[in-house]
Every structure is written in C-alpha cells, then in structure tokens.
Design an enzyme around this catalytic site. Structure first.
Site, PDB file in Angstrom:
ATOM      1  N   ASP A 177       0.873  -1.158   0.000  1.00  0.00           N
ATOM      2  CA  ASP A 177       0.000   0.000   0.000  1.00  0.00           C
ATOM      3  C   ASP A 177       0.919   1.219   0.000  1.00  0.00           C
ATOM      4  OD1 ASP A 177      -2.242   1.612   0.388  1.00  0.00           O
ATOM      5  OD2 ASP A 177      -1.828   1.657   2.546  1.00  0.00           O
ATOM      6  N   LYS A 178       0.383   2.343  -0.359  1.00  0.00           N
ATOM      7  CA  LYS A 178       1.256   3.519  -0.350  1.00  0.00           C
ATOM      8  C   LYS A 178       1.094   4.322   0.948  1.00  0.00           C
ATOM      9  CE  LYS A 178       0.449   7.374  -2.477  1.00  0.00           C
ATOM     10  NZ  LYS A 178       0.738   8.257  -1.352  1.00  0.00           N
ATOM     11  N   THR A 179      -0.124   4.850   1.111  1.00  0.00           N
ATOM     12  CA  THR A 179      -0.345   5.765   2.222  1.00  0.00           C
ATOM     13  C   THR A 179      -0.220   5.036   3.550  1.00  0.00           C
ATOM     14  OG1 THR A 179      -1.926   6.776   0.780  1.00  0.00           O
ATOM     15  CG2 THR A 179      -1.863   7.564   3.046  1.00  0.00           C
ATOM     16  N   GLU A 218      -7.096  16.473   6.463  1.00  0.00           N
ATOM     17  CA  GLU A 218      -8.008  17.469   6.988  1.00  0.00           C
ATOM     18  C   GLU A 218      -7.336  18.296   8.069  1.00  0.00           C
ATOM     19  OE1 GLU A 218     -11.741  15.932   8.495  1.00  0.00           O
ATOM     20  OE2 GLU A 218     -12.667  16.870   6.768  1.00  0.00           O
ATOM     21  N   PHE A 220     -17.972  13.113   3.957  1.00  0.00           N
ATOM     22  CA  PHE A 220     -17.124  12.461   2.963  1.00  0.00           C
ATOM     23  C   PHE A 220     -17.419  10.972   2.942  1.00  0.00           C
ATOM     24  CE2 PHE A 220     -13.263  10.220   1.844  1.00  0.00           C
ATOM     25  CZ  PHE A 220     -12.809  10.929   0.750  1.00  0.00           C
ATOM     26  N   LYS A 249     -15.184  20.670  -0.475  1.00  0.00           N
ATOM     27  CA  LYS A 249     -13.824  20.331  -0.894  1.00  0.00           C
ATOM     28  C   LYS A 249     -13.814  18.859  -1.278  1.00  0.00           C
ATOM     29  CE  LYS A 249     -11.778  18.890   3.419  1.00  0.00           C
ATOM     30  NZ  LYS A 249     -11.477  19.302   4.746  1.00  0.00           N
ATOM     31  N   ASP A 303      -4.606   6.004  -4.541  1.00  0.00           N
ATOM     32  CA  ASP A 303      -4.299   7.367  -4.955  1.00  0.00           C
ATOM     33  C   ASP A 303      -4.289   7.510  -6.456  1.00  0.00           C
ATOM     34  OD1 ASP A 303      -4.176   8.499  -2.585  1.00  0.00           O
ATOM     35  OD2 ASP A 303      -1.984   8.678  -2.450  1.00  0.00           O
ATOM     36  N   ASN A 314      -8.499  -0.698   3.972  1.00  0.00           N
ATOM     37  CA  ASN A 314      -8.624  -1.060   2.563  1.00  0.00           C
ATOM     38  C   ASN A 314      -7.552  -2.046   2.118  1.00  0.00           C
ATOM     39  OD1 ASN A 314      -6.593   0.732   2.872  1.00  0.00           O
ATOM     40  ND2 ASN A 314      -7.024   1.911   1.018  1.00  0.00           N
TER      41      ASN A 314
END
Lengths: 325, 1102
Positions: B337-339, B442, B483, B506, B622, B766
């Site tokens: 995963d990246k994040t 955020e 969101f 946003k 992403d 995820n």
C-alpha cells in the site's frame, strides 16, 4: 471525541495496556539469546581444513589397518589357550519368531514363569499339558552334538584332550541373567511339574552333573540362548587350557575328533563346523577390519590428492571473491 | 431482553471436563496422528506385530501431550482474557461486571475506558455528540429499532423513537466494543449489541488458515515416503515368500510355522504388515511437532528483535502467526500500500492555488555570475496571529501578504478551509488548540487556515466558532454532507453572521470539476494546470469551491434531506441523491496541495529488496501522478529504466493494445506476441488450470503503471495473462486508483499463475483484503487503525523493518527449516533402512536390528535436541552479511535448499549410510569373537554396535551441518550423545532387566560390548565412511556449483573493513528521480519543476 480502536486486547488476548498515558516500554530485552547474538564458533569447510583431514585420515587408518591385519593373520599357531567352537550355517537364529520365542522370566528362575511359560514360547510352551522348561523354540533347538578331541599318540592310542566346559559364557549371563528356580532342594525337585523341551533327550536338570553348571545355568545352554546375529555363526564350545608355558597347548601331531551326531541339519541344508582357534588382543581371526581400514585409509588419501588437484585447478578461476566490500 | 444474549464473550474452546476428549479428537483428525494410531492398532495384532506396542505409544503420547499442553496454554490464556474482559466493571447506573451487561442497559463510560459493548451514544461531556441532554437515565422511555447484528464496522442503521419523535441513527452514533473513550470525561450509552453480537466479535470470525509451500511439499514428500514404504514392504514380502519357499519351509524342524500360517503367500502377507510397522519410522512421528516448535521459536525471535522495535510508538514487531516463518525467506513479490506504509501519512500543507494564483513556491536567488544558486528558506512569520500553531511552517511570504491585504478570494479560501471539515478542537489551556482530525489531510488543511488567521476554535453540533483575523465570528452549521469513498468530497452548509447561506465544498478534483458552475471555466483550466504541477511534485491535491444558497431553496432541500435521513430502506442512496442536488453549480476557489512524507528508510529498503530480486508492486487508491512520484521517490522506478508502460485504457481493446506494446519505442522481450516464444507455445497447448507461468527474463528494465479502470478490463479473460506476464517482467509496477477488492484481485492473480510467494503489506482497512489473500500479510501498526494489523500475520510499525523481516528473519527461518528437513529425513532413512539390509540375513522375518527401546527413543530423545538446536540457532551468515548481500536471499525464492531433488539426495544419502551402518558392523562381528573367546556376534551385541554407530554417524552429520556453534549447540549435540550412553547403561542394567525380564532383555550387553576394541574400530570406520563423501561433496559443491552464500563465506565471515550498509539517513526526497540540475538550468523549460528539484537538492545539503 476520538475513537481509538484498541481492539488488540479484545481479540488478541494481550494485557490491556493503559490507553495513552505512560505505558511501560515494550522494548524487547537486549540479551544475546533473544537478539540471536550468542557467541559462536563458525567453522567453514575450506581447502585448508578439508584437505589435511583427508590426508590425516589416510595416514592414521593405513597403519591401524596394517596392524589389525597382521594381528589377525598371526592367529595360527596353536599357542596359549585354544578355543573350540562349533559353527552352524544357514541356521536362522535371528529369525523374528525364533528370537522372541523364549521366556526370560523363566530363565531367570521366576517360579511362576516356570510353570506358566509366556505365550511367546508357543508352540513350545507346553507339552502334554505340562509347561516346558526351558520353553520356546530357541531352547528347543539347542545344539546337542558332543565333540570330543583326542590326541593320537605314538602308538595310535587316543589321549583325550581335556576340554573345559565352564567359562565359555558371559559372566553376566551366567551369574545374573540365568538362574535356576529358587530353593535348596535338588534341581529335579525345583523343576518339578515341568517337562523337557520336545527335541531334547534329557531334561534341563540333567544337562551336567556339576550342580554349578546344570539347569538354566548350564553354560552350553546359555551360549546357545545368546542368539546369533547372522545365519552363519560359531559358538564357543570348550576351552583347552594351556598347561605350562613350555609346551604348546596343542602340540603338532594327529588328532582325532569324535562327534556324537544328535543334531540334524540336513533337512534345511545346514552345515556344521568345528573350529579350533587361539585369540589375540583383537579377538579371533577376522581380517575384515584390517582390510577395511587399509582400504578406507588409501581411498581417503587418494581423495585428498584428487581434491587437492581439483582445488588447485578450479579455486583460482571460479572463486575469485568478486564481492567487493 | 431474553431474546438477546448477555455481554459475556467466549473465545475459549475447552473447559476442564471436555479438554481431554475434545483435544484428543481434534488431534486425531490430523492425518499424521491418525496414521500412528492406525499403526498402534496394527501392532496390537499379535500375528504381525514386529515391534513392541510401546515403540509407538511412547512417542505418540509425547507428541500428543506436547500439542495438548500447547493447546491448553493457549486456551488458558483465552479463558483468562475472557474472564478479565467479562469481569471488568462498568457503571450500569449501579456498577456491574461486563458480562452482566444486557441489551437495553444504559451505561456510563469515562475517559480512557474501554467500551463494553456496541453502544448508542446518548450524551457525553463533549457537546458535539449529544443526542440527548438529559441528566438522569434511570428511566428512558424510548425505543430503538435497528438492523440485526452484522460484521460491517462502518455501517449501522436504526431509528430511535423517543417521546413520539423519530431520530435517525447511523454509525456515527454507535461506539463499538473495544474502542477506547478519549478526550471525553464521561458519556452515556445505550447498549445495542452485546457479547458475540458486537461488530468486533462478528468480525473476528474464522480467518482462512494459511499454509506454507514447505507444508505442501512436506505433505507430498510424506506421500512419496508412503509409496516408497509400500513398495519396500512389498519387495520384502516377496523376499520373505521366496525365503519361506527355499529355506523357511525346510527349517521347520527348529522353527515351525505358526498354526494359522498355511502357505508362504499367507506368511508373506503378514510380513508385509510387519515390515510396514518396522519401517514406519521413515514417516517420523515427531516431524510435525518439531516443525511447529521450530516455527514457534523463530517467531519469538521476531517478537524479540530490538531492531524491529519502534521507540516512538512503543511497538515491537509481532509475529501474529507462528506457522509461516520459512515462507518469509522465499518472498518474490511484495504488494505494498502507499499511504501509511511507504509514506508516513503525515500531511504538510505545502502549496495552494487560489483564484488562479499559486502560492507556496520557494524563492530561489540565482547568482548567475558566481554560478551558485541560493535558496531562500525563510519561514513565514505568523506572529501576528496569537492562535497560530508554532509547529507549522510555510515558506512563501506572498500568501501572508495577500491575507494581510485582505484579498477577498484568499480570505474566502481560508474561511472555507476553516469551516468545511469534521475536525474537533480542544482547548484545555486558553489559546492552545489541539485538533482531532479524522484524516491527517483534513488536520493539515485546518491547521493551515488557522495559521493564516482563520482559526477554527470550537464547534457545537449547531455552530462553528471561527476567529477570523482576530475577530470572533460564529457560523451556524446547517448541514454536514460528509465524505465517503464514492462521493470523494465533503460539504458544509453554514449561515454566516450576515445571514447568508453558504455551501463550502472540498473534494477530489476529478469529481469536483464536474460540479463547477460553467462560469468558472477559465479559472478551472488554470487551476487544473496547477493541480497537475502539484501532482507531479508528489503532492496530494484537493479542490475547494463554494456556493451561495438561496434561503428558500435551502429550506426546501433541508426538508428533503431529513426525509431521506429517516427512511429505513436504501437510506444511503437516497441521501446521496439529495446531496447531489445541492452540490452543483459550485464556484471554484482554488486547490490545496499537501505533502505526503515518506517513512524513514523506505528508499533504502526498497533498493535492498530489489537487490534481493524481490519485486515490489505498489497498489494504491491514490491518483496516478501521486503514486508515480512516490514510486520514483522510493526507488521503485528509476531514471535508468528503459521504458515505463502506462495502461490507462477504458475498454478491453485499448487496454489489450496497451498491454501488447502498441506505440512503444522500446520493445520488451520476450514478446508475448511471438509464436516462437516458449511460454506462448506452452499456453497454446491450453494447459488445464491451475498451471504456472515460468519465470521470464526481460531484456531490460521496465516499469508498468496501470489504473483501476484499466485493471478492471485487464483482469477479464485473456488479458489476465497478458497483464500478468507484462507486469511480472517489469521491475516495478504501480497500480493506482485501486479499490480494496482490486488489490486482492491483483494478489490473487499473481498467486494463481506464478509459483512464487507473495507478501502484502498495508496499514489501512482497505488493505485487509489483500493482506488476507497474500501468502503472507504484514500489517503496519500505524495511524489508520488496527484492522490491517488484526488481519495480518506479522505486524510492525515501520516499512523499513520489512527488509529485516525478510532478509534476516525470513532467510534464517527458511535456511533453518531446510536444514532441519534435510537432516530429519536423512536421519530417519539412515535409521530405518538398516532393517531392510538386515532382512536379507534374517529370512525377511521383520526382525529389527535395534533394541525396541532404541527405536522408541531414537527420534524422541537421542536425536531431537541436536536437530532442534540446529534449527533454532544456526546462522550460515550473520545478520550484517544477510543485509549487506541481499543476493543471498535468492536461493530461497527458487526454493533451492529444500525441494524434491534435495529430498531424493537425502534419501540416497540415507540409503548409503544405512548400507554402511549395516555392513561394517556385520563384517566386524562375522565369525568373530572377543579376546576371551566369547560371543561378539550375537544379536544383542550386533544391535548395540549398529545403534551406537548410527548415533555417532548422525551426530557427526549434524555437526557437519551446523555452521554456528553456540554453547547451546554444543550442549545439545554432544550432550545427546553422552545421554545416549547413560540411558544405555540404565536400560541394560541388571536391576531394570531383572525387574522386567521380558521388556528389557539386553542385560549386560553394554558392559560386555562397549569395552571391545572391535566395536570402536567399527564405529569409527562407519563414521568416517559416512562422513568422507559428505565432506568431499560439500567441498566440491562451491567449486562446481557456486551459490552466492559460498562466495560470501569464502571472503571470510569476519570482514576487515566494515562499512555500515545504511549510511546516514537522508531525506526521502534526496533521491531525485529527475535528471541532474545542470541540464535543467540550461534548458530553462519548465521552471517550476526545475526549482523543485533545486529545492530537493538543497534540502540535502542544508
């Protein structure tokens, strides 16, 4: 309000750690064991260690082999104590059903086992409703030829060579493992209620006249009961003791061997032998170890040479340490 | 309430009464144990019993009890835990134990308490989440209707009926069991689900049991051994038949056939089973137990490793599964995963674009005359703002100036940032604000707004208090359109003090730009350009927009909204439709760019893993640009790559085309289109799945980028294989815009067609699906919560520990396991096959060579400790070398150290050893006597010689295998041999033998035989004969078939010059993926990018 999902102690079963705050540090212990840093010796097989090993093995084995071989081959002259063996071949004393067909309790003089032989002894456990003593196939098939040795004198007269019956079995067997049934009565009384093995001519308490070599502790019997590992074997029969240092035990001359033939081996194509032998520090005549040591020593030496050559040829080309540190 | 269970949770399996039967039942379900039970029954049949019953019973008992003890300890822990959890106290108006909490109870929780059950939040000290403001809950005349218990952590639908009014309940209102109350002094909750019904318990269901490749191999080998055993027994039975016909039949004078034996055929049939019993030790009973112990030990090493302990979070590495260790040494594909995994998930407000102006570019001073470039790195002074966060830093003064000047757009932009969020602020000390944010993005945005003078100070459920340039203003919060992953945006609707109604929104640029008012077309284009620049710098972007609402329109919408909110069915859909009605015709304000910081040591780790030929695929949700930038930053992609293929087609044909190298300059070979390609011709034969695609070596280094859309097409039908082959030949693969399911699909794809071990690493919910699917799942215990960790097999808190986990722990575990298996099979072959040679001399009568007690103890006592020592302490090279030469990892990937070929070698070696072990003692005792003329060739002495030789030989063998002799290894190895002699004298002692004359028959054999020179000469001869070929082979192997380890060993374990492989830690961005800056200065094309590179370079030097 933030929800910090601290499910570890719910699902994982760990101790509930106080959320936030000053938790105890969970840093693992810094011990050599836990960090897998135990001091250790790390041998590597290199040319420097392997090749000398081969040569050393060769250099040690060949002399030992020659020594053993010579000792073994020197056993010829009939000097010192002479041992008389009978040999049997094609006789499967190591067959599984044969090996287990005995009752060690009975042979150890256990009175209950005497009258109730173990079922391992079947079909030689009982005869005509009486327990067999000693029971089992081993005892039943005891070698019962009689060998007598005579020296043929000058006038063709036969001088019996004195054969010693005792001292042919292991001490532990004779004194610990084999015992007659307890009691002070004569042996016959102590074996009362039992019958002789089917193949035997006389009962166990009549094997010898010597009280100390009769019954279960008869040494011929004990020797027989120590079953052989291989189907061709020899067993110690008698000792011919040296009388004095000046004369050989069995001086050169003609001898006469009288065999009372009781023991049939023809049916299974067996062979009987009689062997007279002296003994060295290495035991009887057996060239195997000597030859084996010489062979292995030579092979090891040769291998060492071969490896040395290979190493010399290949080490330079293939094992350039191309890893730069 | 009778319908609902109480709140007690039971995770334990057994109790004192049912432990024995249940545990035994479970254990005998294992094939190996069942097999030995079957053997035991065979042994009880007197006609075929060739071994005493205790030879099987004793080892079986030991094995069963070890496992039982382990199970019992595990279960005791669970009991304790259950008890502890169930007996925690909680205030149910009167204090109660946890397990007595019932559905419908109202409980009070305090700060830092663990939530008892799934509860509906009624009120709390925190004003934000008030549902009721009633003080006394002793009687609560409401009614709650909600869904039935399920395992969806993020979904809850229900209605509270109270005083005739209906209140909507969603998952925000639900606090789940196991959570901890933070920053809240107290709260009251209504218990909704208890005990096993809670969402956590529903989730902790049975996870699939992972097995390693070695496990599978072991099962195959055990099957082979069975076949070998069967054929051996058959041959021996045939031998017995022939012997009975030729000899046994005639030997009946002395050894009559048993009365039930009527013919040699029948006798041979019995012998088949007798040999089956004798030779059963080829399938060693202790194999599985030993493997479990070894894996457990090696897992402990992971837990104990200080170098995988992360001080700031106080988290050691954790091996949550103890059955996968050796697989760690075989990993070929890492899916990351990246994040939160590669990156820290710490967001820094870096740049923004407001009304077409970019802010946040660092100012460089070019001193061309000197050929120097100076970076002006001066922090913006926020002293005008008393509420500013001192940790925040920004380097562009122009933005501050714009704020100070009162630029309308800039003000509106920051106002929207300070209003449109779900952050909660806490102000324990006057003026010191602490923000609690759901996502770090955020938090970064709100903090930025705060520093620039739009301080979000506090909020209630209906108001938001903002300090605007020092002035306090209170906005009325009309609605939060929160969101979610589908909407990818959030909005708030507020009423300003001037009574205007504003919607601030946003969200992701792709979504938001479709919702913009047509009038901001040109601004949109400019902003999109800026966004592209931001993204290419590896920044995370968000678009910000607003809309002024007409009061009547809002009233109307509000009504629709509350209707949708109260509907029980399909509520979410209805709500999102209502949301869409109001989130349109937005006016663009600008865009934000947030820097996503890499974790420490990520690029170095990836470099090392690459050297170990481990391929790293990044699977991220992403966008492409961000992912690609991170990929460059952490060395997954390199500048030297021949080409990077991008697959972004929207239908099957384009995706297929892109995969088939259409329009590419470089051509990757082997080309999957060529008929002559061996893999193609293999595939043309239409092999039956499951088939494996062999490893293909490309002609250069390539990278592949594919996005989620295209992936959906590529995963269909034929393209699946195209994708896999292309991707597997690439050095790095980036999959972006991935859904959690797709992540799992990609892992599944590789697992299905590649004979390789996959590892998935991630930190968020995820990633759970891919963590579960991969052979090994690694969880980063990070900031996004615990789900990934809870589903993982291994967990630690920094990505860089991965190299240690794989290259050190994995490699050792694999090597140890392989050594263990080779040696274990060898020692049992050498042990067992001696019986086969003996058969030729004992009439194929199933006579054992050894004493039954030796057979009983061989695996369990005499040889167990040395091999355990080997497989727990051995290190072929130490950890420094493992890390410095990642190439050492490769043999594991190809499973070179233990495979079917190695097994056959073990078998041959075992056959050779057994041959030596039988014939050397045989030659020694044949027609031989002792020096006093007495027996040496009797069966019992022969047994003793063979078994002593055997133990010496296997001890020598393990001594040769051991490369790392710790004190423990010495004690285990030589101690076991010494122990054997002690036991020998005990077993053959007069006392014991006289007490049980029928069980211990070897009276006096030790005393009579161990002092014979022949015996020792024979033992030494056997040892040397068994050792020489092994030493020779081990000596020649590196000469003819060099493996990297040998080279490392040859260069010497103790290097003269030690360089730390990981030198000083550098900023992640130090690894610039663009060309050197000299060319950039001269080209002068894309100034912005160039400057960014400068910035990076200066960061290094400063």
């Amino acid at each position: 309000m933030a929800m910090n999902y601290n499910a570890k102690d719910e699902v994982d079963g760990g101790p509930p750690c106080p959320p936030g705050g000053t938790a105890k540090t969970r840093r693992p212990d810094n011990t050599a064991f836990k960090q897998q840093r135990l001091p250790a010796w790390q041998p590597i097989l290199t040319a420097g260690t392997v090749l000398p090993t081969f040569f050393i093995i060769g250099l040690i084995f060949i002399p030992i082999g020659i020594g053993i071989f010579v000792t073994s081959n020197n056993i010829r002259e009939i000097e010192g104590n002479v041992f008389m063996y009978y040999g049997l071949s094609n006789f499967y004393q190591n067959h599984r059903r044969y090996v287990k067909s005995r009752d060690d309790g009975q042979l150890n003089g256990d009175p209950t086992a005497l009258l109730n032989p173990s079922k391992e002894c079947e079909p030689y456990g009982r005869n005509e409703d009486k327990p067999i003593a000693p029971c089992g196939a081993i005892a039943n098939s005891m070698f019962n030829d009689t060998l007598e040795l005579f020296q043929v004198g000058n006038a063709s007269d036969l001088m019996p060579v004195p054969l010693k019956k005792k001292g042919i079995a292991w001490w532990t067997d004779k004194n610990v493992k084999f015992r007659n049934p307890p009691g002070t009565d004569p042996l016959e009384e102590r074996f009362k209620g039992t019958t002789k093995p089917v193949n035997w001519v006389k009962p166990v308490y009549m094997l010898d006249s010597d009280e100390d070599n009769n019954g279960f502790i008869n040494e011929d019997f004990i020797v027989w009961m120590r079953t052989a590992a291989l189907p061709t074997f020899r067993k110690l029969y008698r000792l011919i003791e040296r009388k004095n240092d000046l004369h050989p035990t069995l001086p050169a001359g003609r001898y006469y061997l009288n065999i009372t033939y009781n023991y049939p081996v023809h049916s299974f194509d067996g062979r009987k032998r009689m062997i007279l032998s002296t003994i060295s520090w290495m035991g009887g005549k057996n060239p195997f170890l000597g030859i084996a040591y010489i062979t292995i020593g030579s092979i090891s030496f040769l291998l060492g040479v071969v490896l040395l050559v290979i190493n010399h040829k290949y080490r330079n080309s293939s094992n350039t340490a191309d890893i730069t540190i | 309430c009778l319908l609902f269970g109480d709140n007690s949770v039971k995770t334990s399996k057994y109790n004192a009464l049912n432990f024995l039967p249940m545990n035994l039942f479970e254990q005998f379900q294992r094939l190996a144990n069942a097999y030995f039970l079957f053997l035991l029954f065979l042994q009880l049949i007197p006609q075929i019993s060739s071994l005493a019953w205790y030879t099987t019973v004793v080892p079986l008992m030991v094995v069963l009890s070890i496992t039982a003890v382990k199970d019992a300890i595990d279960d005791m822990k669970r009991h304790k835990n259950d008890n502890q959890v169930n007996n925690r106290s909680v205030l149910v108006i009167v204090t109660e134990k946890w397990m007595n909490v019932q559905v419908g109870d109202i409980i009070k929780l305090e700060n830092n308490q663990i939530v008892t059950a799934d509860i509906l939040l009624l009120s709390s000290s925190d004003p934000l989440r008030q549902l009721q403001s009633q003080d006394s809950y002793s009687f609560f005349p409401g009614e709650v209707r909600c869904e039935s218990p399920n395992n969806k952590l993020d979904k809850f639908t229900g209605i509270l009926m109270y005083k005739g009014k209906n209140y909507l309940l969603n998952h925000d209102r639900l606090i789940l069991r196991g959570c901890v109350i933070r920053n809240t002094d107290w709260c009251y909750g209504l218990v909704i689900f208890t005990g096993p019904d809670t969402k956590v318990m529903q989730n902790s269901g049975k996870s699939t049991f992972k097995r390693t490749h070695i496990d599978h191999l072991m099962n195959v080998l055990v099957l082979w051994i069975f076949l070998f055993l069967g054929s051996m027994c058959f041959l021996l039975a045939v031998g017995h038949y022939i012997w009975e016909n030729n000899k046994g039949y005639y030997f009946q004078d002395y050894l009559p056939w048993e009365d039930y034996v009527t013919s040699s055929v029948f006798s041979a049939t019995l012998i088949f089973w007798s040999y089956f019993i004798i030779l059963n030790t080829m399938v060693p009973i202790s194999l599985y137990v030993s493997v479990e112990i070894i894996r457990l030990g090696n897992s402990f090493y992971i837990n104990w490793d200080q170098k995988m302990f992360y001080e700031p979070k106080n988290t050691p590495a954790q091996a949550r599964t103890t059955t996968l260790n050796e697989e760690l040494g075989q990993v070929k594909y890492v899916f990351s995963d990246k994040t939160g995994t590669l990156t820290q998930n710490i967001m820094i407000f870096n740049k923004c674009s407001i009304n077409g102006m970019v802010y946040g570019m660092h100012v460089f001073l070019f001193s061309l005359s000197l050929g120097e470039i100076l970076l002006c790195r001066e922090k913006v002074d926020f002293s005008y703002n008393k509420l500013a966060d001192p940790k925040f830093s920004f380097y562009d003064k122009t933005l501050v100036e714009a704020v100070k000047k009162g630029n309308h757009w800039v003000h509106l932009f920051f106002l929207s940032l300070s209003l449109c969020h779900t952050v909660i602020s806490e102000e324990k000390v006057e003026g010191e604000l602490v923000y609690q944010a759901q996502s770090p993005d955020e938090g970064a945005l709100v903090t930025a707004a705060r520093n620039f003078g739009f301080v979000f100070r506090s909020r209630t459920s209906e108001t938001i208090m903002v300090v605007e340039m020092g002035k306090m203003r209170i906005y009325q919060l009309l609605a939060i359109l929160d969101f979610n992953n589908v909407r990818k945006r959030m909005s708030v609707i507020v009423r300003t003090p001037e009574n205007r109604i504003l919607l601030f929104c946003k969200g992701a640029d792709t979504i938001l730009c479709k919702l913009l008012h047509p009038s901001c077309g040109s601004l949109k284009d400019i902003t999109m350009d800026h966004l592209d620049d931001f993204a290419s710098d590896g920044l995370r972007t968000l678009m910000v927009a607003y809309r002024e609402l007409d009061s009547a329109f809002f009233q109307d919408w509000s009504k629709k909204h509350s209707e949708a909110c109260l509907s029980l069915e399909n509520r979410e859909n209805k709500i999102s439709i209502v949301y869409e009605e109001i989130e349109r015709d937005l006016m663009l304000l600008g865009a934000t760019a947030i820097e996503d910081k890499l974790q420490d040591g990520v690029p170095e780790t990836i470099l090392t893993l690459n050297k170990a030929k481990i391929k790293i695929w990044v699977l991220t949700g992403d966008k492409q640009e961000t992912a690609v930038n991170i990929a460059y930053a952490c060395n997954i992609f390199e500048d030297e790559m021949d080409e990077i293929f991008i697959v972004e087609g929207n239908n099957d044909e384009t995706v297929g085309g892109e995969l088939r190298y259409e329009g590419r300059t470089a051509t990757m070979k082997p080309d999957s289109l060529l008929e002559s390609d061996p893999v193609n011709s293999y595939l043309a034969t239409k092999p039956q799945p499951p088939f494996k695609i062999p490893e293909e070596v490309p002609n250069g280094s390539y990278g592949l980028i594919i996005n989620g859309y295209s992936l959906a097409h590529a995963l269909e039908g034929n393209l699946e294989l195209e994708l896999l082959r292309t991707a597997c030949m690439c050095k790095g693969v980036i999959c972006c815009r991935m859904t959690p399911l797709q992540k799992a699909q990609v892992v599944e794809l590789v697992k299905k067609y590649k004979k390789a071990v996959t590892l998935a690493i991630g930190d968020g919910a995820n990633d759970v699906s891919m963590i579960k699917v991969a052979h090994i799942g690694v969880g980063i215990s990070g900031q996004e919560g615990m789900q990934a960790m809870l589903n993982s097999d291994y967990a630690f808190s920094q990505f860089r520990y991965l190299q240690r986990l794989l290259l050190v722990h994995g490699r050792w575990s694999y090597n140890r396991m392989c050594k263990f298996l080779s040696y274990f099979f060898y020692k049992n072959f050498a042990f067992t096959l001696v019986h086969v040679w003996y058969a030729f001399y004992s009439g194929f009568s199933a006579q054992t060579v050894y004493d039954t007690w030796f057979i009983t103890f061989y695996n369990l006592v005499y040889t167990s400790l040395p091999v355990l020592g080997l497989s727990l302490f051995d290190q072929d090279v130490n950890e420094t070398w493992s890390l410095r030469f990642p190439e050492l990892y490769e043999p594991g990937q190809h499973n070179l150290y233990f495979n079917k070929k190695e097994f056959v070698k073990c078998l041959l070696h075992g056959i050779y050893s057994s041959f030596v072990l039988f014939f050397i003692p045989m030659g020694t005792v044949y027609n031989s006597v002792r020096k006093d003329g007495k027996e040496i060739s009797d069966y019992q002495s022969f047994s003793l010689i063979v078994q002593t030789s055997l133990l010496c030989v296997v001890t020598m063998q393990i001594a040769l295998e051991t490369t790392y002799w710790t004190m423990i290894s010495h004690v285990f190895t030589w101690g076991s041999l010494g122990f054997y002699f002690c036991i020998l004298f005990f077993l053959y002692s007069d006392g014991l033998c006289l007490f049980f004359p029928d069980t211990f028959q070897f009276l006096g054999v030790a005393r009579n035989t161990l002092n014979l020179p022949q015996m020792w000469l024979s033992v030494v001869l056997s040892m040397i004969l068994c050792m020489l070929p092994v030493v020779g082979y081990q000596f020649l192997k590196p000469l003819f078939w060099p493996v990297s380890v040998d080279q490392v060993s040859a260069t010497g374990i103790y290097p003269n010059r030690i360089h730390d492989p990981l030198t000083s830690r550098r900023s992640a961005y130090a690894f610039s993926h663009k060309q050197g800056f000299g060319a950039l200065i001269t080209s002068g094309k894309t100034m912005k990018k160039k400057l960014y590179v400068f910035e990076k370079l200066f960061l290094i030097s400063l």
